[in-house]
Write a protein that holds these residues in place. Structure first.
Motif, PDB file in Angstrom:
ATOM      1  N   GLY A  91      52.728  11.233 -32.582  1.00 20.06           N
ATOM      2  CA  GLY A  91      53.316  10.892 -31.288  1.00 20.06           C
ATOM      3  C   GLY A  91      54.179  12.009 -30.690  1.00 20.06           C
ATOM      4  O   GLY A  91      54.590  11.917 -29.536  1.00 20.06           O
ATOM      5  N   ASN A  92      54.454  13.055 -31.460  1.00 21.21           N
ATOM      6  CA  ASN A  92      55.381  14.088 -30.993  1.00 21.21           C
ATOM      7  C   ASN A  92      54.726  15.421 -30.674  1.00 21.21           C
ATOM      8  O   ASN A  92      55.278  16.207 -29.918  1.00 21.21           O
ATOM      9  N   CYS A  93      53.592  15.726 -31.269  1.00 24.29           N
ATOM     10  CA  CYS A  93      53.011  17.058 -31.109  1.00 24.29           C
ATOM     11  C   CYS A  93      52.308  17.158 -29.753  1.00 24.29           C
ATOM     12  O   CYS A  93      52.176  16.179 -29.033  1.00 24.29           O
ATOM     13  N   TRP A  94      51.861  18.366 -29.431  1.00 25.77           N
ATOM     14  CA  TRP A  94      51.240  18.590 -28.128  1.00 25.77           C
ATOM     15  C   TRP A  94      49.997  17.714 -27.949  1.00 25.77           C
ATOM     16  O   TRP A  94      49.769  17.137 -26.888  1.00 25.77           O
ATOM     17  N   TYR A  95      49.187  17.610 -28.986  1.00 30.05           N
ATOM     18  CA  TYR A  95      47.970  16.798 -28.882  1.00 30.05           C
ATOM     19  C   TYR A  95      48.309  15.333 -28.615  1.00 30.05           C
ATOM     20  O   TYR A  95      47.678  14.682 -27.777  1.00 30.05           O
ATOM     21  N   CYS A  96      49.282  14.819 -29.347  1.00 30.54           N
ATOM     22  CA  CYS A  96      49.684  13.425 -29.111  1.00 30.54           C
ATOM     23  C   CYS A  96      50.186  13.245 -27.684  1.00 30.54           C
ATOM     24  O   CYS A  96      49.881  12.252 -27.025  1.00 30.54           O
ATOM     25  N   ARG A  97      50.954  14.245 -27.181  1.00 27.43           N
ATOM     26  CA  ARG A  97      51.465  14.134 -25.812  1.00 27.43           C
ATOM     27  C   ARG A  97      50.338  14.167 -24.785  1.00 27.43           C
ATOM     28  O   ARG A  97      50.489  13.666 -23.671  1.00 27.43           O
ATOM     29  N   HIS A 336      40.745   8.297 -30.207  1.00 26.06           N
ATOM     30  CA  HIS A 336      42.147   8.370 -29.784  1.00 26.06           C
ATOM     31  C   HIS A 336      42.617   6.935 -29.522  1.00 26.06           C
ATOM     32  O   HIS A 336      42.923   6.549 -28.387  1.00 26.06           O
ATOM     33  N   GLY A 337      42.640   6.136 -30.572  1.00 24.58           N
ATOM     34  CA  GLY A 337      42.866   4.695 -30.415  1.00 24.58           C
ATOM     35  C   GLY A 337      44.160   4.355 -29.710  1.00 24.58           C
ATOM     36  O   GLY A 337      44.205   3.439 -28.875  1.00 24.58           O
ATOM     37  N   GLN A 338      45.212   5.097 -30.015  1.00 23.24           N
ATOM     38  CA  GLN A 338      46.535   4.789 -29.453  1.00 23.24           C
ATOM     39  C   GLN A 338      46.519   4.844 -27.929  1.00 23.24           C
ATOM     40  O   GLN A 338      47.342   4.216 -27.266  1.00 23.24           O
ATOM     41  N   ARG A 339      45.586   5.613 -27.372  1.00 19.29           N
ATOM     42  CA  ARG A 339      45.486   5.755 -25.924  1.00 19.29           C
ATOM     43  C   ARG A 339      44.896   4.505 -25.263  1.00 19.29           C
ATOM     44  O   ARG A 339      45.184   4.205 -24.114  1.00 19.29           O
ATOM     45  N   TYR A 340      44.043   3.810 -26.002  1.00 18.88           N
ATOM     46  CA  TYR A 340      43.286   2.720 -25.375  1.00 18.88           C
ATOM     47  C   TYR A 340      43.673   1.325 -25.838  1.00 18.88           C
ATOM     48  O   TYR A 340      43.376   0.343 -25.155  1.00 18.88           O
ATOM     49  N   THR A 341      44.310   1.212 -27.007  1.00 22.59           N
ATOM     50  CA  THR A 341      44.556  -0.116 -27.566  1.00 22.59           C
ATOM     51  C   THR A 341      45.379  -1.029 -26.642  1.00 22.59           C
ATOM     52  O   THR A 341      45.034  -2.204 -26.493  1.00 22.59           O
ATOM     53  N   PRO A 342      46.448  -0.531 -25.994  1.00 18.58           N
ATOM     54  CA  PRO A 342      47.205  -1.448 -25.129  1.00 18.58           C
ATOM     55  C   PRO A 342      46.336  -2.090 -24.049  1.00 18.58           C
ATOM     56  O   PRO A 342      46.362  -3.308 -23.867  1.00 18.58           O
TER      57      PRO A 342
END
Ligand code: NAD
Ligand code: ZN
Ligand code: ZN
Lengths: 391, 156
Positions: A91-97, A336-342
């Protein structure tokens, strides 16, 4: 606790293993309520993914209840009912951002293995070999979830476990394919593979406004599911010339977006020979990209091809000339599950995205070996075997 | 090359089998894959700057170097420069003189840990983790070695 482990090529056992513990401040421990098989596991079981060790706990698509919380966890509480993404992201690195979570720089503690294979290391994944981090998987009574604030999502009350489970991996993956391939309202989309991932890619394409969606497979039960539960049209590749059919149905253009959801064990003939091939050909260059090739050939000029299926190494006879001369965009990714799950959970809550039908076989964790056999052989119409670790 | 063959070959090497396996993986040359250019000679390879990009303000990174990198002391030179496109800081280091492979491994691990500390605040821990019975086999030992060596290996 009890857990399903990899004990050799195409061999799964259920055995007693130590319980997981919180190792980092941002970890939670989850009591797993549901955990399911994924097509990616078949590549692992078959020995196609390097660096599986005997005794590794399998499983990466799951949900459960938070039972212990690390001191650095902000937003999760004991008792939360959550669905968990398969890739582990800080959640903190450039890719996560950039919301490219499966590319997280800090999610794979063993980057040396995949850097060697691919030049760069993607993130880590639950239960997916030491190349992808060496994290114990979810086919167990309990699992440690690192970076829990980033990779777990509280399930809305109105969404049942049976539905929410697949937001973890299958739906997120399908959604990502449809989204990152650039599906727009009015588009024609073709999806290769009617497994959990392909079906959900088709459904996502429809929700993103695609006007015509086709799903290609040969398994009648799966094609029937596509008709009934997804609402897309189907093409049986065992009896139909897929490229000719798509040309005919798209005014000669070809689909705007082609999504491959088959992977490295794609076949062009009967299912029976797959397992022999898996056993015989444990070579890196034997990834079988037949669906990727077909997607590239079928795609309209200037269209886009998304590779959701998992590949590990080089492939033969890649139609680069077609891709170049037709001006295609080719892209792939681990989820990139965190992007779509919500947003997926919202669609699930509104009843626009149903997944219960994917859980064709629900069984106690003790039956995991049998579950994988059925899933692998697509026996009795098996689309996903779901394990209940606590009965 | 056949992956199992590769693992088998690495297992045959006495000591440091895991690291050997990883080194070989880095040099898998399958027709159509891999490298078209010249390759570094070992000395040049050992002397290169090794760098990670950290999503932090370069000034903050220079102000206090993370402990794993600081621990290498005067043996390495360290350079912090802004990364283009708002990507934070490029944190690079190289040995003065020609390091051994062991030392290069130390530096890779130190850079990766430093990045994790700067971006996440801690380094992911992996032991102990649940796993089932593991008979002692040469293949298993090679993989265990590879996993253990992986934080110190790779193309960094
Ligand atoms: N990118 C990701 O993050 C991600 C996540 C989950 C799964 N996957 C991958 O997606 C792929 C599909 O996963 P799944 O769980 O749906 O698997 P699955 O095994 O249930 O389904 C694969 C389907 O492909 C069909 N198929 C085989 N050859 C075909 C061909 N030539 N043309 C059309 N269809 C063909 C099979 O009949 C089967 O129905 C796998 O490779 C899996 O590893 C990727
Ligand atoms: Zn999966
Ligand atoms: Zn990250």
């Amino acid at each position: 606790m009890r857990a399903a482990t990899w004990t050799g090529v195409n061999e799964v056992s259920v055995e007693t293993v130590p319980d997981p513990a919180i190792l980092n401040d941002r970890d939670v421990i989850l009591r797993v309520s549901r955990t399911t098989t994924c097509g990616s596991d078949l590549h692992l079981l078959g020995g196609y993914i390097p660096a599986m060790r005997v005794g590794d706990v399998l499983g990466h698509e799951f949900m459960g209840e938070v039972v212990e919380v690390g001191s650095g966890v902000r937003d999760r509480r004991v008792g939360d009912r959550v669905v968990v993404n398969s890739f582990i992201a800080c959640g903190n690195c450039w890719y996560c951002r950039q919301e490219l979570y499966s590319l997280c720089d800090n999610g794979n503690p063993n980057p040396g293995i995949t850097e060697g294979l691919w030049g760069q290391s993607p993130g880590g994944c639950f239960g997916y070999s030491h190349a992808m981090g060496g994290f114990a998987g979810s086919h167990a009574e309990y699992v440690r979830v690192p970076f829990a604030d980033v990779g777990t999502f509280v399930v809305p009350e109105e969404v049942s476990d049976d539905r929410a489970l697949f937001a973890s991996d299958a739906v997120s993956t399908g959604w990502m394919g449809a989204d990152l391939a650039g599906t727009k309202p009015g588009d024609t989309v073709a999806v290769w593979g009617a497994g959990g991932v392909g079906q959900m890619a088709a459904r996502a394409a429809m929700l993103l406004g695609a006007e015509q969606v086709y799903v290609v497979d040969r398994l009648p039960e799966r094609l029937e599911q596509v008709r009934q539960h997804v609402g897309a049209e189907v093409i049986d590749y065992s009896t139909t010339d897929v490229m000719a059919e798509l040309r005919e149905r798209t005014g000669g253009r070809g689909p705007d977006v082609c999504i491959e959801a088959v992977g490295m064990e794609a076949h062009s003939t009967g299912v029976q020979n797959v397992y022999d091939q898996v056993k015989q050909q444990l070579r890196l260059q034997t990834d079988r990209p037949s669906a990727v090739r077909e997607a590239i050939m079928a795609c309209r000029k200037g269209g886009s091809v998304f590779v959701l299926g998992v590949f590990a190494g080089p492939v033969d006879k890649f139609p680069l000339g077609a891709a170049m001369n037709k001006g295609l965009i080719i892209r792939g990714a681990q989820v990139h599950g965190q992007r779509y799950t919500p947003r997926i959970l919202e669609h699930m809550a509104r009843g626009e995205l149903t997944t219960e039908h994917l859980a064709t076989h629900v069984m106690p964790l003790e039956d995991a070996a049998r579950g994988y056999e059925m899933f692998k052989a697509k026996e009795d119409g098996c689309v996903r075997a779901v394990f209940l670790p606590h009965g | 090359m056949d992956l199992n063959q590769l693992i088998g070959r690495a297992t045959g090497l006495a000591g440091g089998a895991g690291a050997a396996l990883l080194k070989q993986l880095q040099h898998v040359r399958v027709p159509g894959a891999g490298q078209a250019s010249a390759t570094d000679d070992p000395e040049r390879a050992a002397q290169r700057w090794r760098a990670v990009t950290v999503l932090r303000d370069p000034a903050e990174v220079s102000a206090s170097l993370p402990a794993p990198l600081a621990a290498l002391g005067d043996r390495v030179e360290v350079r912090v420069t802004p990364a283009p496109g708002d990507r934070g800081a490029e944190l690079a280091a190289r040995y003065r003189g020609t390091p051994t492979e062991q030392q290069v491994g130390d530096l890779r691990a130190a850079l990766r840990e430093s990045k994790a500390l700067l971006e996440v605040g801690e380094v992911l821990r992996m032991e102990p983790q649940p796993h089932g019975r593991r008979a002692a086999t040469p293949q298993g030992a090679a993989l265990e070695g590879a996993a253990a060596a992986a934080p110190r290996e790779g193309v960094l």
